[in-house]
Design a protein around this motif. Structure first.
Motif, PDB file in Angstrom:
ATOM      1  N   GLY A 112       0.841  -1.189   0.000  1.00 32.43           N
ATOM      2  CA  GLY A 112       0.000   0.000   0.000  1.00 32.43           C
ATOM      3  C   GLY A 112       0.872   1.233   0.000  1.00 32.43           C
ATOM      4  N   ALA A 113       0.261   2.395  -0.194  1.00 34.68           N
ATOM      5  CA  ALA A 113       1.020   3.646  -0.269  1.00 34.68           C
ATOM      6  C   ALA A 113       0.652   4.558   0.888  1.00 34.68           C
ATOM      7  CB  ALA A 113       0.744   4.350  -1.593  1.00 34.68           C
ATOM      8  N   LEU A 114       1.647   4.937   1.690  1.00 25.46           N
ATOM      9  CA  LEU A 114       1.368   5.916   2.730  1.00 25.46           C
ATOM     10  C   LEU A 114       1.176   7.298   2.127  1.00 25.46           C
ATOM     11  CD1 LEU A 114       2.649   6.299   6.246  1.00 25.46           C
ATOM     12  CD2 LEU A 114       3.030   8.220   4.712  1.00 25.46           C
ATOM     13  N   LEU A 115       2.046   7.688   1.199  1.00 25.65           N
ATOM     14  CA  LEU A 115       1.979   9.044   0.683  1.00 25.65           C
ATOM     15  C   LEU A 115       1.105   9.139  -0.552  1.00 25.65           C
ATOM     16  CD1 LEU A 115       4.386  11.844   0.819  1.00 25.65           C
ATOM     17  CD2 LEU A 115       3.573  11.312  -1.479  1.00 25.65           C
ATOM     18  N   GLY A 116       0.097  10.001  -0.436  1.00 24.34           N
ATOM     19  CA  GLY A 116      -0.760  10.356  -1.546  1.00 24.34           C
ATOM     20  C   GLY A 116      -0.923  11.868  -1.564  1.00 24.34           C
ATOM     21  N   GLU A 117      -1.970  12.337  -2.236  1.00 26.65           N
ATOM     22  CA  GLU A 117      -2.140  13.783  -2.419  1.00 26.65           C
ATOM     23  C   GLU A 117      -2.239  14.539  -1.096  1.00 26.65           C
ATOM     24  OE1 GLU A 117      -5.076  16.880  -4.855  1.00 26.65           O
ATOM     25  OE2 GLU A 117      -5.665  14.777  -4.571  1.00 26.65           O
ATOM     26  N   VAL A 137      10.988  10.086  -0.355  1.00 23.87           N
ATOM     27  CA  VAL A 137      11.834   8.991  -0.818  1.00 23.87           C
ATOM     28  C   VAL A 137      11.457   7.744  -0.035  1.00 23.87           C
ATOM     29  CG1 VAL A 137      14.198   8.156  -1.112  1.00 23.87           C
ATOM     30  CG2 VAL A 137      13.714  10.611  -1.302  1.00 23.87           C
ATOM     31  N   THR A 138      11.186   6.633  -0.728  1.00 25.40           N
ATOM     32  CA  THR A 138      10.786   5.403  -0.057  1.00 25.40           C
ATOM     33  C   THR A 138      11.158   4.186  -0.894  1.00 25.40           C
ATOM     34  OG1 THR A 138       8.907   4.193   0.928  1.00 25.40           O
ATOM     35  CG2 THR A 138       8.468   5.439  -1.087  1.00 25.40           C
ATOM     36  N   ASN A 139      11.323   3.064  -0.234  1.00 21.98           N
ATOM     37  CA  ASN A 139      11.475   1.790  -0.936  1.00 21.98           C
ATOM     38  C   ASN A 139      10.120   1.148  -1.189  1.00 21.98           C
ATOM     39  OD1 ASN A 139      11.186   1.349   1.927  1.00 21.98           O
ATOM     40  ND2 ASN A 139      11.754  -0.784   1.583  1.00 21.98           N
ATOM     41  N   GLY A 140       9.052   1.824  -0.762  1.00 27.19           N
ATOM     42  CA  GLY A 140       7.699   1.339  -0.952  1.00 27.19           C
ATOM     43  C   GLY A 140       7.007   2.017  -2.123  1.00 27.19           C
ATOM     44  N   ALA A 141       5.721   2.318  -1.934  1.00 23.29           N
ATOM     45  CA  ALA A 141       4.907   2.844  -3.030  1.00 23.29           C
ATOM     46  C   ALA A 141       4.357   4.230  -2.707  1.00 23.29           C
ATOM     47  CB  ALA A 141       3.755   1.884  -3.325  1.00 23.29           C
ATOM     48  N   VAL A 142       3.911   4.914  -3.756  1.00 17.61           N
ATOM     49  CA  VAL A 142       3.199   6.185  -3.649  1.00 17.61           C
ATOM     50  C   VAL A 142       1.956   6.096  -4.523  1.00 17.61           C
ATOM     51  CG1 VAL A 142       5.246   7.560  -3.144  1.00 17.61           C
ATOM     52  CG2 VAL A 142       4.588   7.158  -5.523  1.00 17.61           C
TER      53      VAL A 142
END
Length: 239
Positions: free
Chosen positions: A109-114, A129-134
């Motif tokens: 899942g993505a923590l950072l969105g709009e 910056v992340t190793n995950g998703a946006v």
């Protein structure tokens, strides 16, 4: 909240000069200064720039760790951790949010969105910056917020901040709170604060040498003898 005075800050004028350089040029200058091994200090290909049309990003890292696959034990969701937002304010501006996804499947899942990006921007954050998703890429790019991630995700899932303020690892790059980061479409490089002021001049010298070599390679100008002479004259700059 007060700024953490233990974080070494770079004069604003130097930050502006660094923004005028691409990340490859910054990396070349750091190599020239020989302050660390050449296989350290930058993200690998697992982290991609998802805002390539934006100019280079230069800012200080605010670090933390997140999970998205399981619900938070304390009942906090992705935007409700006031202690997280307050921590951001202790890092010098401009700030870069750096969050390591700790799940077995980073990017579920993505923590950072709009919304998260808008709150971050209000707190003088310029990128993530992340190793995950946006997610919400078009809306985030419209506000000029930089994104570096492994990919994109549809849902927040159970995205939440686990902890913050310690070292994290993103794409092979160890990032500590307050580290100066430079990023563009090539990736992200950590800039040692104590040598940041030397980078613009070294970069200018390196670019001049590269321009000379490019000119030498033009039709009617090139020869192996000229190439050998150029290499001998500039050999010290490549060490």
């Amino acid at each position: 909240m007060t700024i953490d005075e233990t974080i070494g800050q770079v004069p604003p004028g130097i930050l502006e000069q660094l923004r005028a350089l691409d990340t490859c040029t910054v990396s070349n200058a750091i190599e020239r200064l020989d302050v660390r091994l050449r296989n350290e200090g930058f993200t690998d290909i697992s982290v991609r720039c998802l805002s390539p049309s934006l100019p280079p990003m230069v800012g200080y890292a605010a670090t933390g760790r997140v999970r998205t696959m399981s619900a938070p034990t304390a009942g906090y969701w992705y935007h409700e951790r006031m202690d997280w937002w307050e921590y951001l304010a202790t890092i010098p501006a401009p700030r870069v949010i750096v969050l390591q996804d700790m799940d077995a499947r980073p990017g579920f899942g993505a923590l950072l969105g709009e919304i998260h990006a808008y709150i971050g921007r209000a707190l003088e954050c310029i990128g993530y910056v992340t190793n995950g998703a946006v997610r919400d890429l078009p809306a985030i790019e419209r506000i000029g917020f930089h994104l570096f991630a492994a990919g994109v995700a549809v849902s927040h899932a159970y995205a939440h901040v686990v902890d913050f303020g310690g070292p994290v690892e993103i794409g092979g790059l160890t990032v500590n709170p307050g580290d100066l980061l430079h990023g563009d479409l090539h990736g992200v490089v950590s800039v040692p604060a104590d040598i940041a002021g030397q980078i613009p001049q070294i970069a200018a010298e390196r670019l001049a040498q590269e321009s000379e070599l490019i000119q030498l390679c033009q039709p009617g100008h090139f020869s192996l003898t000229k190439l050998r002479d150029h290499i001998e004259r500039t050999r010290h700059a490549s060490k």
